[in-house]
Design a protein around this motif. Sequence first.
Motif, PDB file in Angstrom:
ATOM      1  N   MET A 139     -10.822  -0.990   3.019  1.00 17.66           N
ATOM      2  CA  MET A 139      -9.662  -0.105   3.066  1.00 17.66           C
ATOM      3  C   MET A 139      -9.957   1.032   4.021  1.00 17.66           C
ATOM      4  O   MET A 139     -11.022   1.652   3.953  1.00 17.66           O
ATOM      5  N   CYS A 157      -2.829   4.594   5.072  1.00 14.85           N
ATOM      6  CA  CYS A 157      -3.792   3.727   4.410  1.00 14.85           C
ATOM      7  C   CYS A 157      -3.603   2.311   4.954  1.00 14.85           C
ATOM      8  O   CYS A 157      -2.467   1.889   5.221  1.00 14.85           O
ATOM      9  N   LEU A 199       0.877  -1.174   0.000  1.00 17.40           N
ATOM     10  CA  LEU A 199       0.000   0.000   0.000  1.00 17.40           C
ATOM     11  C   LEU A 199       0.909   1.217   0.000  1.00 17.40           C
ATOM     12  O   LEU A 199       1.737   1.370   0.901  1.00 17.40           O
ATOM     13  N   CYS A 248      -4.004   6.043  -2.264  1.00 16.05           N
ATOM     14  CA  CYS A 248      -3.440   4.805  -1.727  1.00 16.05           C
ATOM     15  C   CYS A 248      -3.477   3.774  -2.845  1.00 16.05           C
ATOM     16  O   CYS A 248      -4.550   3.268  -3.188  1.00 16.05           O
ATOM     17  N   ALA A 304      -2.806   0.189  -4.208  1.00 16.76           N
ATOM     18  CA  ALA A 304      -2.698  -1.153  -3.640  1.00 16.76           C
ATOM     19  C   ALA A 304      -2.217  -2.138  -4.702  1.00 16.76           C
ATOM     20  O   ALA A 304      -2.631  -2.076  -5.854  1.00 16.76           O
TER      21      ALA A 304
END
Length: 124
Positions: free
Chosen positions: A34, A96, A4, A22, A24
């Motif tokens: 999340m 995050c 992340l 953020c 991922a």
Amino acid sequence: QVQLVESGGGLVQAGGSLRLSCAASGRTFSNYRMGWFRQAPGKEREFVAAIKWSSGSTYYADSVKGRFTLSRDNAKSTVYLQLNSLKPEDTAVYYCAGRRDPGRLWKGEEYDYWGQGTQVTVSS
């Protein structure tokens, strides 16, 4: 390996706006929740907002409700936190986090993955 990566922090005057991202990677996040948390110097980490990736349902802390907006882009595997009407008390490192299990989305200790954080500083 799950990663992340937050970005978008910076210095802004009170009343201004920022958009945090953020990104991922490392797995499919469609079944994940999340979350965004923040930690100011000398204070405990606190919940800011969370989103269910599959449905887009969002949840906010009372302190940011009406000012912050959480969204996601499935194609980019990225979650965005739009910060509007910023106040000096919003100054913190924003993190995050991701989790697969449902439950208490405001409990940071129940998240499985964390980013490195991005600094948000709001001047008065």
